[in-house]
Design a protein around this motif. Structure first.
Motif, PDB file in Angstrom:
ATOM      1  N   LEU A  74       3.903  17.990 -13.691  1.00 41.79           N
ATOM      2  CA  LEU A  74       5.128  18.456 -14.341  1.00 41.79           C
ATOM      3  C   LEU A  74       4.979  18.437 -15.861  1.00 41.79           C
ATOM      4  O   LEU A  74       5.433  19.355 -16.553  1.00 41.79           O
ATOM      5  CB  LEU A  74       6.293  17.576 -13.909  1.00 41.79           C
ATOM      6  N   GLY A  75       4.306  17.380 -16.356  1.00 34.01           N
ATOM      7  CA  GLY A  75       4.084  17.310 -17.795  1.00 34.01           C
ATOM      8  C   GLY A  75       3.229  18.458 -18.293  1.00 34.01           C
ATOM      9  O   GLY A  75       3.510  19.055 -19.337  1.00 34.01           O
ATOM     10  N   ARG A 100       0.815  -1.214   0.000  1.00 32.46           N
ATOM     11  CA  ARG A 100       0.000   0.000   0.000  1.00 32.46           C
ATOM     12  C   ARG A 100       0.850   1.266   0.000  1.00 32.46           C
ATOM     13  O   ARG A 100       0.560   2.202  -0.760  1.00 32.46           O
ATOM     14  CB  ARG A 100      -0.949  -0.017   1.187  1.00 32.46           C
ATOM     15  N   PRO A 101       1.908   1.371   0.841  1.00 36.12           N
ATOM     16  CA  PRO A 101       2.750   2.575   0.746  1.00 36.12           C
ATOM     17  C   PRO A 101       3.391   2.750  -0.630  1.00 36.12           C
ATOM     18  O   PRO A 101       3.484   3.873  -1.130  1.00 36.12           O
ATOM     19  CB  PRO A 101       3.810   2.344   1.832  1.00 36.12           C
ATOM     20  N   VAL A 102       3.808   1.650  -1.235  1.00 36.38           N
ATOM     21  CA  VAL A 102       4.419   1.762  -2.563  1.00 36.38           C
ATOM     22  C   VAL A 102       3.391   2.215  -3.591  1.00 36.38           C
ATOM     23  O   VAL A 102       3.664   3.085  -4.434  1.00 36.38           O
ATOM     24  CB  VAL A 102       5.051   0.414  -2.969  1.00 36.38           C
ATOM     25  N   LEU A 103       2.177   1.635  -3.532  1.00 38.52           N
ATOM     26  CA  LEU A 103       1.139   2.058  -4.469  1.00 38.52           C
ATOM     27  C   LEU A 103       0.745   3.511  -4.238  1.00 38.52           C
ATOM     28  O   LEU A 103       0.530   4.274  -5.195  1.00 38.52           O
ATOM     29  CB  LEU A 103      -0.087   1.151  -4.327  1.00 38.52           C
ATOM     30  N   LEU A 104       0.645   3.915  -2.953  1.00 35.58           N
ATOM     31  CA  LEU A 104       0.319   5.301  -2.651  1.00 35.58           C
ATOM     32  C   LEU A 104       1.410   6.242  -3.159  1.00 35.58           C
ATOM     33  O   LEU A 104       1.115   7.288  -3.767  1.00 35.58           O
ATOM     34  CB  LEU A 104       0.127   5.469  -1.140  1.00 35.58           C
ATOM     35  N   ALA A 105       2.668   5.871  -2.906  1.00 34.57           N
ATOM     36  CA  ALA A 105       3.770   6.694  -3.397  1.00 34.57           C
ATOM     37  C   ALA A 105       3.773   6.758  -4.917  1.00 34.57           C
ATOM     38  O   ALA A 105       4.040   7.816  -5.504  1.00 34.57           O
ATOM     39  CB  ALA A 105       5.103   6.146  -2.880  1.00 34.57           C
ATOM     40  N   LEU A 153       3.525  10.073  -7.113  1.00 35.59           N
ATOM     41  CA  LEU A 153       4.544  10.374  -8.113  1.00 35.59           C
ATOM     42  C   LEU A 153       3.928  10.510  -9.499  1.00 35.59           C
ATOM     43  O   LEU A 153       4.350  11.356 -10.299  1.00 35.59           O
ATOM     44  CB  LEU A 153       5.611   9.276  -8.111  1.00 35.59           C
ATOM     45  N   ALA A 154       2.924   9.666  -9.784  1.00 31.77           N
ATOM     46  CA  ALA A 154       2.259   9.781 -11.079  1.00 31.77           C
ATOM     47  C   ALA A 154       1.532  11.112 -11.199  1.00 31.77           C
ATOM     48  O   ALA A 154       1.563  11.767 -12.257  1.00 31.77           O
ATOM     49  CB  ALA A 154       1.275   8.624 -11.259  1.00 31.77           C
ATOM     50  N   ALA A 155       0.868  11.559 -10.092  1.00 36.88           N
ATOM     51  CA  ALA A 155       0.199  12.853 -10.122  1.00 36.88           C
ATOM     52  C   ALA A 155       1.208  13.987 -10.303  1.00 36.88           C
ATOM     53  O   ALA A 155       0.980  14.934 -11.073  1.00 36.88           O
ATOM     54  CB  ALA A 155      -0.598  13.054  -8.832  1.00 36.88           C
TER      55      ALA A 155
END
Length: 575
Positions: free
Chosen positions: A499-500, A483-488, A492-494
């Motif tokens: 940034l894009g 869950r922390p990895v998916l949340l991170a 990061l995707a957001a």
């Protein structure tokens, strides 16, 4: 052959059983020949690095065992092209892993075996739960497999060689890095505590897959690798004791988990991790011969148990012990085979696992009496959970009409597997490192009989949920890591999307800012060009006026021009 059958689709389904059995039979014949002749081959892979295979002493035993179990599984379960192809591919990868002499071919077999296991566990791919279980098993073992890549990189950095025989001579700190990477990868592959939970998810696959995966192939690969690399473990000073205690702890913890299960396949799966804990213990204490003998005897035992369980699950339609109550009475031939294999798993004297387990414990006693004591406790648990399973399966009403759940060929295969499981221990005694003393055999044999009797007569009680759920390790891993990895990753995707958008907005702003001056300059330049054009047009019109076509006017114009020219000359001369 395996990959071709897996891709061939429906056209291969009719031919697959015969082709698969024929191929597996040929592989078994070659395996027996290799065990007798002990061949070796080597091919250049990269500069200074060879990809080699060789069949040595303990490798010969596992090569024959893998080929024999594969043939038994294909004889018992006549599957289609995809199933047969994946089974052959899976077994071929295990054979490469078993005989590889370097980390390069070992990694190839290791990875192909992992991918094939994912496809086999999720064989019924239209059912999301099974696909999810395959993903959990694959990702868990893949995370541990990273240790093997770290080990390969450290071996190259430390000695420029990937040969297994050179690993023990590596200088520090590369020696420790290689040992740590291999230990993590091997413990994960063999479902040792605390990386054991993926094996519970692997039960989502067909029972023949479980029979192959839990006996002589993937789950056995990690423990067998540790047996082969005991010199490396011993050279570090810390890895061998760590491995030994990891195996002993797994044998106890997973034995308790097996005892708590209410589903037959889950019970057998937990017992697999527990029994492989004895093999890992043997690798840590230097008992390669005893560990290999235990691994081979366990392979025959567990393949028979899983195939019989699969036949019952298909006939009854449920896998819980309560639903299977009395199944051994309703299917007497299948029940007799299962009871014999369960007695072997229980460690009942004078059957195979009683002898091979004691050979491992005898090697542990030489190294550390505390390890021996823990191993004796762990050795009592198989008798308890095996007796529990048999008590359910032979219970029920006596007046139920007998039936038969497996075809005649399948029963013959199961009978051969169970018979081999019962006597292999005696046949493999010459390869053990330390022969157990008489008092050791008597102690463990008496404890097994007492534990089986207690489990048989003791009223069933509901086990703690945490044991039934395999200590909830998967839930903990999901909470702490997944869950922390998916949340991170979501955050990061957001951030990447923002940034894009900013990157795309910057050129647009620059263009808008630049359009103002450019537009004004373009307008001024256009006006100047228009003015020049208008002036040129007017001059053209003025130039056309004297062109009347009358000769006397041209003479007059020429005279005027000459007069003006003469006036200019006079002015210039005067000045």
């Amino acid at each position: 052959m395996g990959a071709g059958l897996a891709r061939a689709g429906r056209r291969a389904d009719r031919a697959a059983p015969g082709v698969g059995v024929g191929t597996a039979g040929a592989v078994l014949a070659l395996a027996v020949a290799a065990a007798l002749l002990r061949p070796a081959a080597r091919l250049p892979l990269l500069a200074g690095i060879d990809a080699g295979v060789a069949v040595g002493g303990i490798e010969a035993l596992l090569v024959v065992t893998t080929a024999a179990v594969t043939l038994a599984v294909l004889l018992f379960a006549a599957g289609g092209g995809r199933f047969t192809g994946l089974v052959l591919l899976f077994s071929g990868a295990m054979l490469l892993t078993t005989t590889a002499t370097g980390l390069a071919p070992l990694l190839v077999g290791w990875e192909v075996m992992g991918a094939a296991s994912w496809a086999l566990i999720g064989f019924w791919w239209r059912e999301p739960d099974r696909v999810d279980s395959a993903g959990v098993a694959f990702l868990t073992t893949r995370a541990a497999d990273l240790g093997l890549y770290v080990a390969a990189g450290a071996a190259l950095a430390g000695a420029g060689s990937l040969a297994l025989v050179d690993l023990a001579a590596l200088p520090r700190p590369w020696l420790d890095v290689v040992a740590a990477g291999i230990v993590v990868a091997a413990l994960g592959k063999s479902a040792q505590f605390p990386l054991h939970f993926w094996l519970s998810r692997a039960m989502a696959g067909p029972s023949p897959v479980s029979a192959l995966l839990h006996s002589a192939t993937m789950v056995a690969a990690g423990a067998f690798l540790l047996l082969r690399l005991h010199p490396l473990l011993a050279a570090t000073g810390w890895a061998a004791p760590l491995v030994a205690w990891a195996g002993a702890l797994t044998a106890v913890v997973l034995g308790l988990i097996a005892l708590a299960q209410t589903d037959l396949k889950q019970l057998l799966a937990a017992s697999t991790s527990a029994q492989l804990g004895f093999v890992v213990l043997a690798a840590g204490v230097g008992g390669a011969g005893g560990g290999t003998a235990h691994l081979v005897a366990h392979a025959a035992t567990k393949s028979a148990l899983f195939l019989a369980a699969g036949a019952w699950l298909g006939a009854v339609g449920a896998g819980s012990l309560a639903a299977l109550r009395g199944a051994a009475r309703r299917f007497p031939a299948l029940g007799a085979v299962f009871v014999l294999a369960a007695a072997v798993l229980a460690g009942m004297p004078p059957l195979s696992l009683w002898l091979t387990k004691d050979a491992v414990l005898a090697a542990a006693l030489v190294r550390d009496p505390a390890l021996y004591a823990v191993g004796v406790v762990a050795g009592v648990l198989p008798a308890a959970y095996s007796a529990k399973a048999v008590r359910y399966l032979v219970g029920g009403d006596r007046d139920e009409e007998p039936a038969e759940a497996a075809p005649r060929v399948g029963l013959v295969v199961l009978a051969l597997l169970s018979g081999a499981a019962a006597v292999l221990g005696i046949a493999l005694l010459p390869v053990v490192d330390v022969v157990p003393a008489g008092w050791e055999l008597a102690l463990t044999g008496c404890l097994a009989v007492v534990a089986a009797g207690a489990a048989w007569w003791w009223p069933s009680r509901r086990s703690p949920r945490v044991l039934r759920d395999w200590l909830d390790v998967e839930r903990g891993v999901r909470a702490v890591l997944v869950r922390p990895v998916l949340l991170a990753s979501d955050r990061l995707a957001a951030a990447d999307d923002a940034l894009g958008r900013a990157v795309l907005a910057a050129p647009a702003g620059v263009l808008r800012w630049a359009r103002g001056p450019v537009r004004r300059a373009e307008e001024a330049l256009d006006g100047a060009v228009d003015a020049v054009a208008r002036s040129t047009g007017r001059l053209g019109r003025y130039a056309r006026r004297p062109q009347t076509g009358q000769l006397h006017q041209y003479y007059a114009q020429a005279a005027v021009g000459l007069a003006v020219l003469a006036g200019l000359v006079v002015v210039v001369a005067w000045c």
